[in-house]
Design a protein around this motif. Structure first.
Motif, mmCIF file in Angstrom:
data_model
loop_
_atom_site.group_PDB
_atom_site.id
_atom_site.type_symbol
_atom_site.label_atom_id
_atom_site.label_comp_id
_atom_site.label_asym_id
_atom_site.label_seq_id
_atom_site.Cartn_x
_atom_site.Cartn_y
_atom_site.Cartn_z
ATOM 1 N N PRO A 1 0.352 4.147 4.966
ATOM 2 C CA PRO A 1 -0.368 2.809 4.798
ATOM 3 C C PRO A 1 0.694 1.705 4.306
ATOM 4 O O PRO A 1 1.623 2.101 3.582
ATOM 5 C CB PRO A 1 -1.432 3.057 3.504
ATOM 6 C CG PRO A 1 -0.764 4.354 2.865
ATOM 7 C CD PRO A 1 -0.307 5.103 4.088
ATOM 8 N N ALA B 1 -12.753 3.565 3.055
ATOM 9 C CA ALA B 1 -13.707 2.418 3.578
ATOM 10 C C ALA B 1 -15.090 2.704 3.143
ATOM 11 O O ALA B 1 -15.356 3.789 2.774
ATOM 12 C CB ALA B 1 -13.415 2.105 5.143
ATOM 13 N N LEU C 1 0.974 -1.201 0.082
ATOM 14 C CA LEU C 1 -0.078 -0.087 0.020
ATOM 15 C C LEU C 1 0.763 1.332 0.092
ATOM 16 O O LEU C 1 0.453 2.544 0.080
ATOM 17 C CB LEU C 1 -0.882 0.033 1.319
ATOM 18 C CG LEU C 1 -1.949 -1.059 1.068
ATOM 19 C CD1 LEU C 1 -2.863 -0.773 2.420
ATOM 20 C CD2 LEU C 1 -2.799 -1.187 -0.008
ATOM 21 N N ARG D 1 -4.067 -10.086 6.230
ATOM 22 C CA ARG D 1 -5.062 -11.142 5.779
ATOM 23 C C ARG D 1 -5.947 -11.905 6.662
ATOM 24 O O ARG D 1 -5.685 -12.962 7.213
ATOM 25 C CB ARG D 1 -4.009 -11.979 4.848
ATOM 26 C CG ARG D 1 -3.408 -11.755 4.042
ATOM 27 C CD ARG D 1 -2.135 -12.480 3.329
ATOM 28 N NE ARG D 1 -1.158 -12.738 4.343
ATOM 29 C CZ ARG D 1 -0.387 -13.940 4.421
ATOM 30 N NH1 ARG D 1 -0.791 -15.058 3.828
ATOM 31 N NH2 ARG D 1 0.384 -13.993 5.276
ATOM 32 N N TYR E 1 -9.494 -1.249 12.209
ATOM 33 C CA TYR E 1 -10.664 -2.235 11.390
ATOM 34 C C TYR E 1 -11.940 -1.193 11.792
ATOM 35 O O TYR E 1 -12.106 -0.955 12.816
ATOM 36 C CB TYR E 1 -10.735 -3.626 12.045
ATOM 37 C CG TYR E 1 -11.769 -4.430 11.760
ATOM 38 C CD1 TYR E 1 -11.761 -5.209 10.654
ATOM 39 C CD2 TYR E 1 -13.141 -4.246 12.272
ATOM 40 C CE1 TYR E 1 -12.681 -5.895 10.256
ATOM 41 C CE2 TYR E 1 -14.353 -5.182 11.629
ATOM 42 C CZ TYR E 1 -13.911 -5.931 10.613
ATOM 43 O OH TYR E 1 -14.951 -6.475 10.122
ATOM 44 N N ASP F 1 1.874 -11.538 8.709
ATOM 45 C CA ASP F 1 1.956 -10.248 8.049
ATOM 46 C C ASP F 1 2.682 -9.052 8.805
ATOM 47 O O ASP F 1 3.499 -8.402 8.631
ATOM 48 C CB ASP F 1 0.653 -9.918 7.784
ATOM 49 C CG ASP F 1 -0.109 -10.324 6.674
ATOM 50 O OD1 ASP F 1 0.600 -11.134 5.869
ATOM 51 O OD2 ASP F 1 -1.321 -10.249 6.332
ATOM 52 N N LEU G 1 -2.721 -4.567 3.940
ATOM 53 C CA LEU G 1 -3.734 -5.307 4.501
ATOM 54 C C LEU G 1 -3.565 -6.478 4.891
ATOM 55 O O LEU G 1 -2.891 -7.207 4.362
ATOM 56 C CB LEU G 1 -4.831 -5.411 3.224
ATOM 57 C CG LEU G 1 -5.328 -4.200 2.525
ATOM 58 C CD1 LEU G 1 -6.574 -4.467 1.425
ATOM 59 C CD2 LEU G 1 -5.995 -3.134 3.297
ATOM 60 N N ASP H 1 -13.946 -11.384 12.169
ATOM 61 C CA ASP H 1 -12.608 -10.657 11.791
ATOM 62 C C ASP H 1 -11.805 -10.178 12.918
ATOM 63 O O ASP H 1 -10.732 -10.266 12.892
ATOM 64 C CB ASP H 1 -13.145 -9.379 10.868
ATOM 65 C CG ASP H 1 -13.733 -9.835 9.513
ATOM 66 O OD1 ASP H 1 -13.463 -11.049 9.247
ATOM 67 O OD2 ASP H 1 -14.247 -9.065 8.687
ATOM 68 N N ALA I 1 -11.979 -4.206 5.265
ATOM 69 C CA ALA I 1 -10.373 -4.275 5.133
ATOM 70 C C ALA I 1 -9.783 -4.077 6.531
ATOM 71 O O ALA I 1 -10.382 -3.279 7.269
ATOM 72 C CB ALA I 1 -9.968 -3.021 4.238
ATOM 73 N N THR I 2 -8.520 -4.782 6.928
ATOM 74 C CA THR I 2 -7.979 -4.414 8.104
ATOM 75 C C THR I 2 -6.575 -3.796 7.791
ATOM 76 O O THR I 2 -5.647 -4.576 7.185
ATOM 77 C CB THR I 2 -7.644 -5.868 8.771
ATOM 78 O OG1 THR I 2 -8.913 -6.493 8.988
ATOM 79 C CG2 THR I 2 -7.010 -5.683 10.092
ATOM 80 N N TYR I 3 -6.429 -2.668 7.906
ATOM 81 C CA TYR I 3 -5.227 -1.918 7.508
ATOM 82 C C TYR I 3 -3.911 -1.860 8.441
ATOM 83 O O TYR I 3 -4.380 -1.945 9.658
ATOM 84 C CB TYR I 3 -5.437 -0.396 7.449
ATOM 85 C CG TYR I 3 -6.651 -0.166 6.344
ATOM 86 C CD1 TYR I 3 -6.588 -0.021 4.979
ATOM 87 C CD2 TYR I 3 -8.020 0.079 6.919
ATOM 88 C CE1 TYR I 3 -7.728 0.272 4.206
ATOM 89 C CE2 TYR I 3 -9.033 0.251 6.089
ATOM 90 C CZ TYR I 3 -8.746 0.335 4.863
ATOM 91 O OH TYR I 3 -10.004 0.636 3.782
ATOM 92 N N SER J 1 -17.271 -2.317 4.394
ATOM 93 C CA SER J 1 -16.164 -3.008 3.914
ATOM 94 C C SER J 1 -15.360 -3.531 5.186
ATOM 95 O O SER J 1 -15.616 -3.476 6.205
ATOM 96 C CB SER J 1 -15.086 -1.905 3.354
ATOM 97 O OG SER J 1 -14.730 -0.721 4.291
#
Length: 195
Positions: free
Chosen positions: A173, A143, A29, A178, A61, A189, A176, A74, A163-165, A161
């Motif tokens: 950034p 988001a 990102l 996983r 999140y 990660d 993301l 999540d 996405a977990t940034y 959405s």
């Protein structure tokens, strides 16, 4: 050792050395227009700003406490991955702040957000705010959220959405996480990008 054997082994050894010396890949990102200043409130009602986390990596999140399935799953995977990372790398984990931001401020009061996040980990900060404050934070992170139809009983779901940034110490950034692949992928990660 025969010349043929040396000629076979040498390229393998050189490749192994160059792989270890290679610089880490650029974060996926890097340079993306994701993240930015916000002002929200935590579970105690205290004002929290994006800049309060300067110097720390941030896991972001966006979800809501009344979510019946997706958000709890999540967040559970996210925090299990973080916990595993923390157990293996306590000094690095101290540089990371997991953050949950509600997209349902009408129901997710500071108290509700606090109860939700504490069910997963004391390391997870829950944030809420006015609809305008939430909207600004959501837009800053590219988001999405929308309120679903209200049932006869007054309840509703939120579409959003997932996405977990992972954001860097300067708020930049990085990647993301996983979360959909489970806690082990989240931990991997974090090990890859947090230094």
């Amino acid at each position: 050792m025969s010349r043929n054997l040396v000629s076979l082994i040498l390229p393998v050894l050189l490749a192994a050395c160059s792989a270890q010396d290679a610089p880490p890949a650029e974060p996926p990102l890097a340079g993306a227009a994701i993240g930015g200043p916000f002002e929200l409130v935590d579970s105690s009602g205290k004002t929290v700003r994006w800049s309060d986390f300067d110097g720390k990596y941030r896991i972001m999140y966006f979800g809501y406490a009344y979510c019946p399935d997706v958000c709890p799953l999540d967040v559970q995977r996210m925090m299990q991955g973080y916990s595993s990372f923390k157990q293996d790398n306590p000094e690095l984990a101290a540089k990371v702040q997991p953050i949950f931001v509600t997209i349902d401020p009408a129901r997710d009061t500071p108290e509700v957000v606090g109860e939700f996040t504490s069910a997963f980990s004391d390391d997870l900060i829950g944030l809420t705010g006015t609809p305008e404050q939430i909207d600004k934070a959501v837009k800053a992170f590219a988001a999405y959220y929308a309120k679903g139809e209200t049932s006869e009983g007054g309840g509703y779901l939120m579409d959003h959405s997932r996405a977990t940034y992972l954001m860097g110490p300067k708020g930049e950034p990085i990647a993301l996480l996983r979360v959909d692949e489970g806690p082990a992928a989240v931990a991997a990660d974090l090990e890859k990008w947090v230094s």
